[in-house]
Scaffold this motif. Structure first.
Motif, PDB file in Angstrom:
ATOM      1  N   GLU A   1      25.186   5.720 -57.536  1.00 18.49           N
ATOM      2  CA  GLU A   1      25.533   6.555 -58.509  1.00 18.49           C
ATOM      3  C   GLU A   1      27.015   6.748 -58.727  1.00 18.49           C
ATOM      4  OE1 GLU A   1      24.107  11.039 -60.135  1.00 18.49           O
ATOM      5  OE2 GLU A   1      22.982  10.045 -58.607  1.00 18.49           O
ATOM      6  N   VAL A   2      27.746   7.420 -57.757  1.00 20.58           N
ATOM      7  CA  VAL A   2      28.944   7.658 -57.798  1.00 20.58           C
ATOM      8  C   VAL A   2      29.874   6.537 -58.092  1.00 20.58           C
ATOM      9  CG1 VAL A   2      31.074   8.374 -56.661  1.00 20.58           C
ATOM     10  CG2 VAL A   2      28.899   9.378 -56.141  1.00 20.58           C
ATOM     11  N   LYS A   3      29.619   5.212 -57.765  1.00 22.13           N
ATOM     12  CA  LYS A   3      30.394   3.896 -58.047  1.00 22.13           C
ATOM     13  C   LYS A   3      30.280   3.704 -59.578  1.00 22.13           C
ATOM     14  CE  LYS A   3      30.971  -0.484 -56.621  1.00 22.13           C
ATOM     15  NZ  LYS A   3      30.774  -1.816 -55.576  1.00 22.13           N
ATOM     16  N   ALA A   4      29.030   3.838 -60.071  1.00 24.17           N
ATOM     17  CA  ALA A   4      28.861   3.724 -61.422  1.00 24.17           C
ATOM     18  C   ALA A   4      29.629   4.506 -62.357  1.00 24.17           C
ATOM     19  CB  ALA A   4      27.138   3.930 -61.777  1.00 24.17           C
TER      20      ALA A   4
ATOM     21  N   ASN B   1      36.106   2.473 -60.637  1.00 18.68           N
ATOM     22  CA  ASN B   1      37.377   1.841 -60.817  1.00 18.68           C
ATOM     23  C   ASN B   1      38.529   2.731 -60.685  1.00 18.68           C
ATOM     24  OD1 ASN B   1      36.353  -0.607 -61.612  1.00 18.68           O
ATOM     25  ND2 ASN B   1      36.070   0.029 -63.757  1.00 18.68           N
ATOM     26  N   LEU B   2      37.980   4.120 -60.201  1.00 18.11           N
ATOM     27  CA  LEU B   2      39.285   5.187 -60.390  1.00 18.11           C
ATOM     28  C   LEU B   2      40.432   4.918 -59.350  1.00 18.11           C
ATOM     29  CD1 LEU B   2      39.751   8.023 -60.915  1.00 18.11           C
ATOM     30  CD2 LEU B   2      38.512   8.809 -58.899  1.00 18.11           C
ATOM     31  N   MET B   3      40.092   4.660 -58.120  1.00 18.31           N
ATOM     32  CA  MET B   3      41.312   4.300 -57.283  1.00 18.31           C
ATOM     33  C   MET B   3      42.293   3.263 -57.743  1.00 18.31           C
ATOM     34  SD  MET B   3      40.608   7.083 -55.703  1.00 18.31           S
ATOM     35  CE  MET B   3      41.685   7.056 -54.294  1.00 18.31           C
ATOM     36  N   THR B   4      41.606   2.328 -58.249  1.00 12.35           N
ATOM     37  CA  THR B   4      42.440   0.991 -58.644  1.00 12.35           C
ATOM     38  C   THR B   4      43.041   1.572 -60.090  1.00 12.35           C
ATOM     39  OG1 THR B   4      40.662  -0.645 -57.832  1.00 12.35           O
ATOM     40  CG2 THR B   4      42.247  -1.435 -59.501  1.00 12.35           C
ATOM     41  N   ASP B   5      42.470   2.156 -60.707  1.00 10.56           N
ATOM     42  CA  ASP B   5      43.155   2.507 -62.052  1.00 10.56           C
ATOM     43  C   ASP B   5      44.468   3.451 -61.855  1.00 10.56           C
ATOM     44  OD1 ASP B   5      41.467   1.101 -63.415  1.00 10.56           O
ATOM     45  OD2 ASP B   5      40.147   2.962 -64.111  1.00 10.56           O
TER      46      ASP B   5
ATOM     47  N   GLN C   1      35.912   4.506 -50.055  1.00  7.11           N
ATOM     48  CA  GLN C   1      34.760   4.288 -49.547  1.00  7.11           C
ATOM     49  C   GLN C   1      33.742   4.965 -49.871  1.00  7.11           C
ATOM     50  OE1 GLN C   1      35.385   4.158 -44.990  1.00  7.11           O
ATOM     51  NE2 GLN C   1      33.034   3.339 -44.669  1.00  7.11           N
ATOM     52  N   PHE C   2      33.762   6.235 -49.848  1.00  5.73           N
ATOM     53  CA  PHE C   2      32.665   7.094 -50.220  1.00  5.73           C
ATOM     54  C   PHE C   2      32.028   6.643 -51.676  1.00  5.73           C
ATOM     55  CE2 PHE C   2      31.594  10.999 -53.070  1.00  5.73           C
ATOM     56  CZ  PHE C   2      30.358  11.235 -52.810  1.00  5.73           C
TER      57      PHE C   2
END
Length: 722
Positions: A365-368, A372-376, A358-359
């Motif tokens: 900026e963090v999402k950019a 995909n981190l958690m899905t990967d 969620q964060f």
């Protein structure tokens, strides 16, 4: 700014900032963290520089890594105290049916009587240096996961080689502090000549056996003494009668008064691996696959070895170390499983990961960067779990079956020899054959053909049950995936073992390995079977390398973004490098309406002995001395008895075995050897309410040494007055 100072700033633990003067008791702190901690407020009575001083001599200089455990110097003649179980393998190798040191113990009353501790060396941390920029700089422009990890590994290796060239007297290693994120070069001095000095009777050193392993209350005298030797010029050298005791820079003062409840204590040691900065999927993999599979396999192996060991004393001694190691891992893993379930750690991690996701999604900026981190991570672990049964089997097969391990070593040597140009074959053979013989000797020392047959049959039968995408091709080749797998496996093992000459140690070492030609000319079914296993491992390696590379990058990113989310830096997971942990002597309540007091005493040994359980047998002198209240100066007033073991809320794990427990003045008051059952989960999570470690009280060590084993000369060497 020098490199050590730079490293200190890089690994700052932000909890001290976030919580002001709150003393964080969780954490295995790297040396660089020590000056950031307010140990004075926690209870330390000496200057913190006396604990660790990068510019001078300190308590750290009394620490050694011996046999995968921690030990400490306790005299200026290289005397080392560590755990009984850390010396176990060396004592086993020194034992015979005529001189059964393993069960009866051993006391050397002079340097000349000390016995070589085969297989053990001492490693002393000399210095360290942050090399993260150099390692990660090598992969700055690399995106392929497998290539990236290979380049990281190469950079780590090359940095170590470079350091050893600059100083040939050291052994260098680059350790990964945070996976995919930070790397430190450690320089070690290695002492090659280690000798057994004093090992108590097994009924003292292993009192309680597997019944009490990882359990409190505990009454085990888990200690032993060794001595480090060097050449007359002070340089490390292999065992020689001409060697002299090593003079350490620092040795610990032994305080025979011990501790009392709520005393401040701390440990310096070499904890192994912890995994606290991993996502839910990692914990789920441990709970579903690795922990149950390994513990069940080791349970079967130990039952097999114990039954075979009843045949004769020689076989029992030969298998003793392997049984002990298996049993320790097995109970530890089952404790971890229980701990994971009791606190529902997977669910906790999932909640943390959901908040982290969620964060990420709420910050542009963090999402950019990490969108995909958690899905990967989730996708990668689905792939890992899909092959888990086969991969775990392949991981265990060579350590499970000694002859197969021997076949692997011979096949590898044979392949390497064949790959050499004709003109270099003889040189290669002559250069490497002794190293191969030494490795094979170690395997043969714990080998029994009946054990091999039974364990291999179980593992082959297990493999026939794997799903279609996890087949072990070598097993399918034997069974042809038929309906009568058991009979075919039994016939295969009978024929292969019957015809193989690898089961004959003398033939292998003196005939088969006599020349390159004799190795090239020899073949049998076991070597061919091992080749089939090795072939599949090689075929799977590119995908494994890819996954390891992806995991390395993902875990580095996971820690980075989690630090941003929580607005603090983490203490790196343990990785066998020197760490400090601190806390207090303290009991705990493992369940409702129960309290575990922090000390046990000799009275408890007698009470357990009265149950008739053979694990609770003890030397009869203990009862005689206790009834006479012959405690010498080693009684604890509040107990009116000699304290045997004690509890403390420090953060420890494997590798901390043998670590010195020190009081507020830096004096030795015990030796760490275990954790309470609920604290086996420490590798994944630590909590003051259930995390308790266990040490043998120095008063019991000194009492047994003096009153039972008449080793007063050692007490005198350590400066302990009777």
């Amino acid at each position: 700014m020098n490199k050590k100072t730079l490293f200190i700033t890089l690994l700052f633990f932000a909890g001290m900032i976030q919580f002001g003067y709150h003393i964080p008791e969780e954490g295995m702190f790297p040396l660089s963290e020590i000056h950031k901690l307010d140990l004075k407020k926690a209870g330390l009575k000496i200057d913190q520089n006396e604990v660790y001083n990068p510019n001078g001599i300190s308590l750290v200089d009394a620490l050694v890594n011996v046999g995968g455990c921690t030990g400490s110097f306790v005299s200026n003649e290289g005397l080392i105290i560590t755990n009984h179980h850390c010396a176990f393998s060396a004592v086993q190798l020194a034992s015979t049916p005529e001189h059964d040191y393993l069960n009866n113990g051993f006391v050397a009353k002079s340097h000349e009587q000390e016995i070589e501790a085969k297989g053990l060396t001492c490693r002393i941390t000399d210095s360290y240096e942050d090399v993260s920029d150099r390692v990660l700089g090598a992969v700055a422009q690399v995106s392929d996961p497998a290539s990236r990890l290979q380049l990281i590994n190469n950079a780590m290796k090359n940095i170590a080689i470079e350091a050893e060239k600059k100083d040939p007297s050291i052994k260098a290693e680059v350790s990964e502090m945070f996976i995919g994120k930070s790397y430190v070069l450690f320089r070690y001095k290695t002492i090659l000549d280690v000798r057994l000095v004093y090992v108590p009777n097994r009924k003292v050193g292993e009192f309680g056996g597997e019944t009490d392993n990882w359990v409190w209350p505990r009454h085990t005298g888990d200690y032993s003494f060794m001595r480090a030797y060097v050449a007359k010029d002070g340089s490390p050298t292999k065992y020689s009668k001409d060697n002299v005791p090593y003079t350490p820079k620092k040795f610990l003062k032994v305080n025979p008064s011990g501790t009392t409840e709520e005393d401040f204590v701390f440990i310096l040691g070499y904890p192994g691996k912890t995994f606290r900065h991993r996502p839910a999927q990692f914990i789920d993999y441990q709970a579903k696959y690795l922990l149950p599979y390994t513990s069940e396999l080791y349970d079967f192996q130990n039952t097999t070895m114990e039954n075979v060991g009843k045949r004769d004393k020689t076989t029992e001694l030969k298998l003793a170390t392997r049984i002990k190691r298996n049993a320790n891992v097995m109970k530890n893993y089952r404790g971890k499983l229980k701990g994971i379930r009791d606190i529902d750690l997977v669910a906790q991690k999932r909640q943390e990961d959901a908040a982290l996701a969620q964060f990420i999604n709420n910050n542009v900026e963090v999402k950019a960067q990490y969108g995909n981190l958690m899905t990967d991570i989730d996708q990668l672990y689905k792939q890992i779990n899909g092959d888990a049964n086969r991969d775990l089997w392949l991981t265990q097969i060579y350590t499970s079956t000694s002859l197969l391990n021997i076949a692997k070593q011979i096949n590898t040597f044979k392949t390497d020899l064949e790959s050499q140009p004709s003109a270099q074959k003889e040189t290669y053979f002559n250069t490497n054959i002794e190293k191969l013989k030494q490795a094979l000797n170690v395997t043969y020392d714990a080998y029994d053909i009946d054990v091999d047959r039974r364990i291999l049959k179980k593992m082959m039968s297990d493999a026939t049950q794997f799903s279609s995408n996890q087949r072990v091709s070598a097993i399918d080749k034997v069974t042809n995936r038929g309906s009568n797998n058991d009979a075919m496996i039994t016939d295969f093992i009978g024929d292969t073992f019957g015809l193989s000459k690898l089961k004959d140690k003398n033939y292998v070492l003196n005939t088969l390995l006599k020349s390159g030609k004799s190795i090239a000319d020899y073949n049998d079914g076991l070597l061919l079977f091992e080749k089939d296993i090795a072939k599949q491992i090689a075929e799977l390696k590119p995908e494994k390398d890819r996954r390891d590379g992806v995991l390395n990058k993902l875990m580095g990113d996971y820690v980075n973004v989690k630090e941003k989310f929580l607005k603090k830096d983490f203490v790196p997971d343990a990785n066998s490098t020197l760490r400090l942990t601190y806390g207090h002597v303290r009991g705990y309540s493992p369940a409702d309406a129960s309290f575990m007091a922090p000390y046990t005493s000799i009275k408890g040994i007698l009470e357990k002995g009265a149950t008739g359980n053979p694990d609770f047998a003890y030397p009869p002198q203990i009862k005689t001395l206790w009834e006479a209240k012959d405690f010498g100066p080693f009684a604890k007033k509040e107990l009116n008895d000699v304290p045997v073991a004690f509890l403390y809320n420090m953060d420890t794990t494997g590798g901390n075995s043998g670590s010195p427990i020190m009081n507020a003045y830096g004096e030795l008051i015990g030796v760490n050897f275990d954790r309470a059952y609920g604290a086996t989960i420490n590798d994944y999570a630590w909590n003051e309410s259930y995390s308790r470690s266990i040490g043998v009280d120095i008063r019991y060590v000194l009492w047994v040494a003096s009153k039972i084993d008449h080793a007063d000369f050692l007490l005198k060497e350590m400066g302990v007055k009777l």
